[in-house]
Design an enzyme around this catalytic site. Structure first.
Site, PDB file in Angstrom:
ATOM      1  N   ASP A 183       6.767 113.725 -69.083  1.00 38.64           N
ATOM      2  CA  ASP A 183       8.042 112.966 -69.669  1.00 38.64           C
ATOM      3  C   ASP A 183       8.469 111.757 -69.009  1.00 38.64           C
ATOM      4  O   ASP A 183       9.484 111.456 -69.102  1.00 38.64           O
ATOM      5  CB  ASP A 183       9.227 114.051 -69.647  1.00 38.64           C
ATOM      6  CG  ASP A 183      10.165 113.535 -70.859  1.00 38.64           C
ATOM      7  OD1 ASP A 183      11.199 114.202 -70.884  1.00 38.64           O
ATOM      8  OD2 ASP A 183       9.859 112.814 -71.959  1.00 38.64           O
ATOM      9  N   LYS A 186       5.819 106.399 -71.406  1.00 41.27           N
ATOM     10  CA  LYS A 186       4.768 106.584 -72.234  1.00 41.27           C
ATOM     11  C   LYS A 186       3.504 105.926 -71.713  1.00 41.27           C
ATOM     12  O   LYS A 186       2.438 106.303 -72.078  1.00 41.27           O
ATOM     13  CB  LYS A 186       5.060 106.291 -73.483  1.00 41.27           C
ATOM     14  CG  LYS A 186       6.365 106.787 -73.844  1.00 41.27           C
ATOM     15  CD  LYS A 186       6.869 108.103 -73.592  1.00 41.27           C
ATOM     16  CE  LYS A 186       8.210 108.429 -73.461  1.00 41.27           C
ATOM     17  NZ  LYS A 186       8.716 109.415 -72.694  1.00 41.27           N
ATOM     18  N   ASP A 211       5.404 114.872 -73.890  1.00 42.54           N
ATOM     19  CA  ASP A 211       6.763 114.531 -74.800  1.00 42.54           C
ATOM     20  C   ASP A 211       6.694 113.220 -75.438  1.00 42.54           C
ATOM     21  O   ASP A 211       6.215 112.180 -74.680  1.00 42.54           O
ATOM     22  CB  ASP A 211       7.887 114.926 -74.059  1.00 42.54           C
ATOM     23  CG  ASP A 211       9.111 114.872 -74.921  1.00 42.54           C
ATOM     24  OD1 ASP A 211      10.157 114.865 -74.442  1.00 42.54           O
ATOM     25  OD2 ASP A 211       9.061 115.160 -76.088  1.00 42.54           O
ATOM     26  N   ASN A 212       7.282 112.924 -76.379  1.00 41.50           N
ATOM     27  CA  ASN A 212       7.653 111.662 -77.318  1.00 41.50           C
ATOM     28  C   ASN A 212       6.414 111.008 -77.393  1.00 41.50           C
ATOM     29  O   ASN A 212       6.277 109.913 -77.300  1.00 41.50           O
ATOM     30  CB  ASN A 212       8.447 110.818 -76.258  1.00 41.50           C
ATOM     31  CG  ASN A 212       9.857 111.421 -76.005  1.00 41.50           C
ATOM     32  OD1 ASN A 212      10.235 111.595 -74.954  1.00 41.50           O
ATOM     33  ND2 ASN A 212      10.380 111.597 -77.055  1.00 41.50           N
ATOM     34  N   GLU A 241      15.169 113.933 -79.840  1.00 37.32           N
ATOM     35  CA  GLU A 241      16.310 114.580 -79.473  1.00 37.32           C
ATOM     36  C   GLU A 241      17.724 114.208 -79.936  1.00 37.32           C
ATOM     37  O   GLU A 241      17.990 112.852 -79.771  1.00 37.32           O
ATOM     38  CB  GLU A 241      16.396 114.683 -77.754  1.00 37.32           C
ATOM     39  CG  GLU A 241      16.276 113.085 -77.322  1.00 37.32           C
ATOM     40  CD  GLU A 241      14.655 112.906 -76.993  1.00 37.32           C
ATOM     41  OE1 GLU A 241      13.925 113.920 -77.325  1.00 37.32           O
ATOM     42  OE2 GLU A 241      14.548 111.841 -76.038  1.00 37.32           O
TER      43      GLU A 241
END
Lengths: 259, 649
Positions: A183, A186, A211-212, A241
């Protein structure tokens, strides 16, 4: 020179853009503008504001209460990109189903996901959490200790992830990682994944949760995962989120290794 | 015994029939010859069918698109090809029966006042600013120039008016030494106004050339014929399609239908097949969720309120766009009255730009508003199409009403010019012969004669400009919205903070309904304006030709298959039905102007008549024997005609 009529004809376009991307505008407002204003007025950083809120509103020693307070703060007061309640449920389910003994977390930020993972860990399991930024790491340490997890369960490593991963074996005596949660930035997903592969820390059945991957998105990571053939992947569709309108996703990879 | 007799009879028949092939019989050679001829005939028929299929234009292209994108996207291209066929026929009619005869057998350029650029406009006909008034329409102009050249060339070859033609061309090409190349480019004002492209050029002489070709009659009948042909083709296609209605989606047995009929067997590309698989899975999930929701109690008052609110917002938007167009057309009339030289390019083309922009942006707004309504996607799509339809129709009719105002203005101006002309003629006569008997025809340079405003040419010009600007807007939207977007996503994805392919811009999907509606409305404009500007079907043929290639390329290069690949089931007939409605609605204004407004007194094939359809009466009186006229008079009894039409429909 340009007549007002032509300008008026652009109004439907502007209205369409505003309505269709209203969630993105709201996100921009909360994540960027409000944060800048509060930074200037209060003089302390966002993470410290969050910690102060936690101290005043939550029950020490109770991970559930800390997580709830965090959620409340992120959705009402200011925006912070923790994993959030909905995606957090996916994370909880994965942890409880697989009961990993050694968990690596890249990108602690404020410690929300560390608390979340530690809450669901079985007895004797250990979580190693890597954070690059020192101030964030200090706050995360305080949060994790506030939640009641001691050094046996959660260990915080303050250093960039690309330096730590090759040293995991010697410094910490880790042989094989059962669960990895990514997390952090990126752009670093792909690089860290390849470092993990290279250092031999992934065994058959190791699970990696990233994530993401849709918003902001990690396209190279996804492309590599799909084409390398080393992983079975599954993408959990969810929303960003605390924002119901923006689509996002998490990638769950299972390492199957080469034949 | 009976059975034996029947068997015997059957055996006799068999032997009789196959006598030749059963061995020694008298018909053997003949039979063998017959069989051989039959085989050859069947083979020839098969080859001919293959040849016919190979002759269908663009078939391979469309099949390739179908295998990549599914049958719904391909149905748009099939529709485009069908429209191209119709337009070719219309072009053939107008070119062959109207433009060519006038160019070949009518009086040449410069022989009559209506065929010459008047002295007052000569300076500006070559003016660079007017030439670039429609700067973006160069390619179209070039093709139009090619047509004009061809026609003039034919004229030159067949009638041998060398001197006038060559001096004509030379003067034209060397008019402006500073821009030699630009002189070649026409625009739809200036020079081309005085050519066969527009109504005003045509002479009202009853019969021209050695064929005694009835020009005005032909013009009128071609106009009527194009409309009649279009009606026939559209209705026939509708009837054909109605027979092929496949298994539709009922509200019962939804899961069975989905299970057994979802797959599209025309898909040939792995990525599309994956998409289709994913979309079927998604549609199953959605059906399950829908079933669950149907069992739940829903807040019907809130839903109804939201739907009413959404419709109200849409009506506001429609009203706003209608008013904006009205306002802009009024402003352009004001500009026209004050003379167009004071204003820049923006003011001159305001109307077209505003109409194109509104046509592009308002459907997006409707799409976003419809998210309030919470309808089933199929019903939402129908509402969306209905709203876009209303938008285009409203815009078009506002435009026409404004145009009618302009026509009235021109009619008033014409009355004034008529008065001036009598004064001018009187002044000429005073100079030469002072007789008040029938004066001999004067030798006057046709360019000097004062000219009446020609409202029909003005109408034709407006439609041509609208069509061209619509075309240009479509192409620019295609290039920017699809191509530039794809380039942006492809090349900037490496250095952008979020994933451009999944996230915000991403590759575009092919917008079927928008494109089909654009095509239908474009055709409506052609039908409306074809009577006043015979060049319109030609322009449309070029436009469709270019569109076909451009869109085929753009779809393969820049678009991704739809996330929800759906079959083009009943929507085909829906589009043809809309085309029929548009055809009907677009012939109404043309018919109204023909029937109620008197033609200009000095331009066009109907000049001097009281009403345009008087030409039919005249033809009946003069060209056909008397009894025919009487029969026609009885037959054209309105009651008979109405009942006939009702029977046909």
């Amino acid at each position: 020179m340009v007549s007002p009529a032509i300008v008026l004809a652009f109004i439907p376009l502007i209205m369409t853009l505003i309505i269709r991307y209203r969630h993105h505008f709201l996100l921009f407002y909360r994540a960027v503008l409000v944060r800048m204003v509060l930074d200037c007025t209060t003089g302390i950083s966002r993470e410290e504001r969050a910690f102060q809120y936690l101290l005043t509103h939550s029950l020490p020693g109770d991970p559930d209460s800390i997580l709830d307070t965090f959620d409340h703060w992120s959705s009402r007061v200011e925006y912070m990109s923790n994993i959030g309640p909905k995606k957090g449920k996916v994370l909880d389910r994965l942890i409880t189903d697989n009961a990993p003994l050694i968990v690596l977390e890249l990108g602690t930020h404020c410690g929300y996901s560390a608390v979340r993972i530690a809450r669901g860990l079985p007895l004797g399991a250990r979580l190693y959490s890597v954070e690059m930024d020192e101030r964030n790491a200090a706050i995360a340490e305080k949060v994790i200790r506030l939640a009641g997890f001691d050094d046996d369960t959660v260990e915080l490593i303050v250093s960039p992830s690309e330096e730590v991963i090759p040293q995991l074996r010697e410094r910490f005596g880790i042989d094989c990682l059962d669960f990895v949660f990514m997390d952090h930035w990126k752009r670093c997903y792909l690089r860290d994944l390849q470092l993990l592969e290279g250092s031999g820390l992934l065994g058959k059945g190791s699970i990696i949760l990233a994530d993401n991957i849709i918003f902001p998105g990690a396209p190279h990571f996804l492309r590599y995962v799909k084409s390398s053939g080393l992983y079975q992947h599954r993408i959990h569709q969810a929303t960003l989120e605390y924002f119901r309108g923006i689509r996002d996703g998490m990638a769950e990879l299972t390492f199957i290794g080469t034949k | 015994m009976k059975r034996k007799l029947t068997t015997l009879k059957e055996a006799h028949e068999f032997v009789d029939k196959f006598e030749g092939s059963l061995g020694k019989g008298k018909g053997k050679k003949f039979y063998a010859y017959k069989v051989m001829m039959q085989k050859k005939w069947m083979k020839f028929q098969r080859d001919f069918e293959n040849f016919r299929t190979a002759c269908i234009p663009w078939e391979m292209k469309i099949k390739e698109i179908e295998s990549h994108f599914g049958s719904s996207v391909a149905s748009y291209f099939i529709f485009l090809r069908w429209m191209y066929g119709i337009n070719m026929v219309l072009f053939g009619l107008t070119f062959g029966l109207v433009m060519v005869p006038e160019a070949l057998m009518g009086k040449p350029y410069g022989s009559m006042p209506r065929k010459t650029v008047p002295k007052s406009e000569e300076a500006t006909a070559m003016d660079f600013s007017i030439l670039w008034d429609f700067g973006v329409s160069n390619c179209l102009s070039l093709y139009v120039v090619a047509i004009c050249y061809f026609v003039h060339f034919m004229h030159f070859v067949l009638l041998d008016h060398c001197e006038s033609m060559s001096t004509h061309i030379l003067s034209w090409v060397t008019a402006d030494p500073g821009q030699p190349g630009m002189c070649i480019f026409f625009v739809f004002k200036g020079f081309s106004q005085y050519s066969v492209l527009f109504y005003g050029y045509y002479n009202n002489q009853r019969a021209i050339g050695w064929l005694k070709f009835r020009m005005p009659l032909s013009y009128f009948m071609t106009g009527v014929g194009t409309i009649a042909y279009s009606f026939m083709v559209v209705i026939r296609t509708m009837a054909n399609n109605a027979n092929e209605e496949g298994g539709g989606d009922d509200t019962s047995f939804t899961f069975s239908w989905k299970m057994f009929t979802s797959w599209d067997y025309l898909i040939g590309n792995p990525e599309t097949a994956d998409n289709k698989f994913a979309s079927i899975t998604t549609s199953f999930k959605e059906s399950i969720v829908e079933e669950q929701e149907n069992r739940k109690e829903e807040n019907i008052h809130l839903t109804r309120f939201l739907r009413v609110l959404a419709n109200f917002l849409v009506l506001c938007c429609l009203g706003g766009s209608g008013y904006l167009i009205y306002f802009v057309v009024r402003r352009s009339q004001k500009f026209a009255q004050e003379g167009l030289d004071d204003y820049g390019w923006w003011e001159r083309n305001e109307v077209n730009m505003v109409m194109s922009l509104l046509g592009m942006f308002c459907p997006m707004l409707f799409d976003v508003i419809s998210a309030l309504e919470n309808y089933h996607p199929r019903i939402a799509l129908q509402w969306q199409l209905g709203r876009i339809f209303a938008l285009f129709l409203g815009n078009l009719y506002t435009f026409i009403i404004a145009l009618l105002d302009e026509i009235n203005l021109k009619l008033e101006e014409e009355a004034i010019v008529r008065i001036n002309m009598t004064i001018w003629e009187a002044s000429l006569y005073n100079g030469t012969v002072a007789e008040n008997a029938t004066a001999p025809p004067l030798e006057v340079d046709p360019a000097v004669v004062p000219r009446g405003p020609c409202w029909e040419t003005m109408v034709g010009q407006e439609f041509v400009r609208l069509t061209v600007s619509d075309t240009v807007t479509t192409y620019i939207t295609l290039l920017v919205g699809d191509f530039l977007r794809a380039v942006f996503v492809r090349f900037l994805n490496y250095c952008w903070c979020w994933d451009l392919e999944y996230g915000f811009p991403s590759y575009a999907e092919f917008d079927i309904s928008g494109n089909v509606l654009g095509l239908i409305f474009n055709q409506g404009m052609i039908w409306m304006g074809a009577f006043y500007a015979p060049c319109l079907p030609a322009i449309n043929v070029i436009r469709l030709h270019v569109s076909m290639y451009l869109q085929c390329w753009a779809v393969m290069c820049c678009n991704v298959p739809h996330a929800r690949v759906f079959k083009a089931s009943g929507s085909n007939n829906f589009y043809i039905a809309m085309l029929l409605v548009i055809l009907f609605l677009s012939t109404l204004p043309a018919v109204y102007t023909i029937v109620s407004i008197p033609p200009s007194f000095d331009c066009g094939p109907f000049s001097g008549k009281h009403r345009m359809f008087d030409v039919i009466q005249e033809t009946l009186d003069n060209d056909f024997p008397a009894w025919f006229g009487k029969v026609f008079g009885y037959a054209s009894n309105p009651g008979l005609i109405l009942s006939f039409i009702l029977l046909m429909v």
